[in-house]
Write a protein that holds these residues in place. Structure first.
Motif, mmCIF file in Angstrom:
data_model
loop_
_atom_site.group_PDB
_atom_site.id
_atom_site.type_symbol
_atom_site.label_atom_id
_atom_site.label_comp_id
_atom_site.label_asym_id
_atom_site.label_seq_id
_atom_site.Cartn_x
_atom_site.Cartn_y
_atom_site.Cartn_z
ATOM 1 N N MET A 1 0.937 -1.234 0.062
ATOM 2 C CA MET A 1 -0.003 -0.064 0.048
ATOM 3 C C MET A 1 0.929 1.398 0.111
ATOM 4 S SD MET A 1 -3.004 0.848 0.012
ATOM 5 C CE MET A 1 -4.516 1.425 0.552
ATOM 6 N N LEU A 2 1.907 1.193 1.049
ATOM 7 C CA LEU A 2 2.723 2.459 1.059
ATOM 8 C C LEU A 2 3.562 2.454 -0.107
ATOM 9 C CD1 LEU A 2 3.566 4.834 2.901
ATOM 10 C CD2 LEU A 2 5.140 3.303 3.853
ATOM 11 N N MET A 3 3.819 1.551 -0.822
ATOM 12 C CA MET A 3 4.809 1.333 -2.009
ATOM 13 C C MET A 3 4.117 1.900 -3.121
ATOM 14 S SD MET A 3 7.986 0.629 -2.822
ATOM 15 C CE MET A 3 8.905 -0.146 -3.753
ATOM 16 N N LYS A 4 2.786 1.738 -3.483
ATOM 17 C CA LYS A 4 2.040 2.131 -4.300
ATOM 18 C C LYS A 4 1.970 3.799 -4.205
ATOM 19 C CE LYS A 4 -1.284 -1.484 -5.641
ATOM 20 N NZ LYS A 4 -2.801 -1.541 -5.636
ATOM 21 N N PHE A 5 1.842 4.214 -2.888
ATOM 22 C CA PHE A 5 1.706 5.653 -2.741
ATOM 23 C C PHE A 5 3.008 6.475 -3.249
ATOM 24 C CE2 PHE A 5 2.660 9.287 -0.011
ATOM 25 C CZ PHE A 5 1.462 10.036 -0.212
ATOM 26 N N PHE A 6 3.885 5.851 -2.879
ATOM 27 C CA PHE A 6 5.355 6.454 -3.602
ATOM 28 C C PHE A 6 5.593 6.332 -4.854
ATOM 29 C CE2 PHE A 6 6.314 6.229 1.234
ATOM 30 C CZ PHE A 6 6.562 7.498 1.525
ATOM 31 N N ILE A 7 5.117 5.256 -5.203
ATOM 32 C CA ILE A 7 5.400 5.101 -6.880
ATOM 33 C C ILE A 7 4.468 5.954 -7.509
ATOM 34 C CG2 ILE A 7 4.830 3.669 -8.672
ATOM 35 C CD1 ILE A 7 5.678 1.292 -6.999
ATOM 36 N N SER A 8 3.139 6.042 -7.060
ATOM 37 C CA SER A 8 2.085 7.207 -7.514
ATOM 38 C C SER A 8 2.772 8.658 -7.524
ATOM 39 C CB SER A 8 0.925 6.991 -6.906
ATOM 40 O OG SER A 8 -0.016 8.038 -7.673
ATOM 41 N N LEU A 9 3.116 8.882 -6.330
ATOM 42 C CA LEU A 9 3.719 10.227 -5.936
ATOM 43 C C LEU A 9 4.897 10.561 -6.904
ATOM 44 C CD1 LEU A 9 4.194 11.801 -2.662
ATOM 45 C CD2 LEU A 9 6.052 11.967 -4.028
ATOM 46 N N PHE A 10 5.968 9.583 -6.924
ATOM 47 C CA PHE A 10 7.000 9.930 -7.649
ATOM 48 C C PHE A 10 6.610 10.007 -9.403
ATOM 49 C CE2 PHE A 10 10.843 8.318 -10.032
ATOM 50 C CZ PHE A 10 11.723 9.406 -9.644
ATOM 51 N N SER A 11 5.962 9.224 -9.638
ATOM 52 C CA SER A 11 5.294 9.066 -11.229
ATOM 53 C C SER A 11 4.777 10.512 -11.557
ATOM 54 C CB SER A 11 4.351 7.916 -11.410
ATOM 55 O OG SER A 11 4.907 6.809 -11.164
ATOM 56 N N ILE A 12 4.129 11.129 -10.778
ATOM 57 C CA ILE A 12 3.104 12.040 -10.918
ATOM 58 C C ILE A 12 3.942 13.324 -10.968
ATOM 59 C CG2 ILE A 12 1.595 13.856 -9.976
ATOM 60 C CD1 ILE A 12 -0.058 11.470 -8.890
ATOM 61 N N ALA A 13 5.287 13.344 -10.048
ATOM 62 C CA ALA A 13 6.053 14.315 -10.285
ATOM 63 C C ALA A 13 6.915 14.454 -11.208
ATOM 64 C CB ALA A 13 6.887 14.424 -8.756
ATOM 65 N N VAL A 14 7.345 13.202 -11.706
ATOM 66 C CA VAL A 14 8.434 13.123 -12.671
ATOM 67 C C VAL A 14 7.779 13.364 -14.137
ATOM 68 C CG1 VAL A 14 9.939 11.413 -13.925
ATOM 69 C CG2 VAL A 14 10.142 11.675 -11.560
ATOM 70 N N LEU A 15 6.535 12.844 -14.161
ATOM 71 C CA LEU A 15 5.737 12.965 -15.496
ATOM 72 C C LEU A 15 5.365 14.419 -15.822
ATOM 73 C CD1 LEU A 15 3.869 9.485 -15.958
ATOM 74 C CD2 LEU A 15 5.875 10.332 -17.236
ATOM 75 N N SER A 16 4.905 14.890 -14.768
ATOM 76 C CA SER A 16 4.310 16.315 -14.799
ATOM 77 C C SER A 16 5.547 17.256 -15.140
ATOM 78 C CB SER A 16 3.694 16.749 -13.417
ATOM 79 O OG SER A 16 2.565 16.185 -13.091
ATOM 80 N N PHE A 17 6.723 16.929 -14.693
ATOM 81 C CA PHE A 17 7.773 17.951 -15.067
ATOM 82 C C PHE A 17 8.132 17.760 -16.392
ATOM 83 C CE2 PHE A 17 12.517 18.358 -15.461
ATOM 84 C CZ PHE A 17 12.587 19.577 -15.262
ATOM 85 N N VAL A 18 8.102 16.694 -16.840
ATOM 86 C CA VAL A 18 8.656 16.162 -18.385
ATOM 87 C C VAL A 18 7.407 16.860 -19.307
ATOM 88 C CG1 VAL A 18 8.676 14.514 -20.096
ATOM 89 C CG2 VAL A 18 9.863 14.230 -17.762
ATOM 90 N N VAL A 19 5.923 16.514 -19.062
ATOM 91 C CA VAL A 19 5.031 17.054 -19.905
ATOM 92 C C VAL A 19 5.005 18.623 -19.623
ATOM 93 C CG1 VAL A 19 2.501 17.176 -19.975
ATOM 94 C CG2 VAL A 19 3.730 14.891 -19.530
ATOM 95 N N GLY A 20 5.158 19.024 -18.363
ATOM 96 C CA GLY A 20 5.133 20.698 -18.236
ATOM 97 C C GLY A 20 6.084 21.436 -18.963
#
Length: 114
Positions: A1-20
């Motif tokens: 559960m905690l792993m999904k949270f951090f994977i999601s958080l990291f994915s959102i941050a990195v992908l948002s930076f690239v897409v931004g």
């Protein structure tokens, strides 16, 4: 559960930076929505991962941009908004706004998934 949270958080941050780099600012909502749709979490965790991912990203970016121009822009914007020359407060407000947009987009995806 905690792993999904951090994977999601990291994915959102990195992908948002690239897409931004190529898309408008509101593309963070699309990224948070798509990531939360792909990684199933409870609605609260989904909101938090979207919020925290963009909040941290935008806070770091705002502070780096502010440091690069010696507080000039942040002081002027702070003066226009009535908060005075407080660049850290302005960066926090900016990050809060972005975090809310991404958090609600992630929450929407979580509810849609159900």
């Amino acid at each position: 559960m905690l792993m999904k949270f951090f994977i999601s958080l990291f994915s959102i941050a990195v992908l948002s930076f690239v897409v931004g780099l190529y898309a408008p600012w509101w593309s963070i909502a699309l990224v948070a929505f798509i990531v939360s749709l792909c990684i199933s979490q409870k609605p609260g965790s989904s909101f938090l991962s979207g919020f925290a991912g963009i909040f941290l990203l935008w806070l770091i970016l705002a502070l780096l941009i502010n440091a690069a121009n010696s507080n000039i822009l942040a002081n002027r914007i702070g003066g226009m908004l009535g908060i005075g020359p407080r660049p850290v407060l302005l960066a926090f407000i900016t990050a809060l706004a972005g975090g809310m947009v991404a958090g609600f987009a992630a929450l929407t995806a979580s509810y849609l998934r159900k």
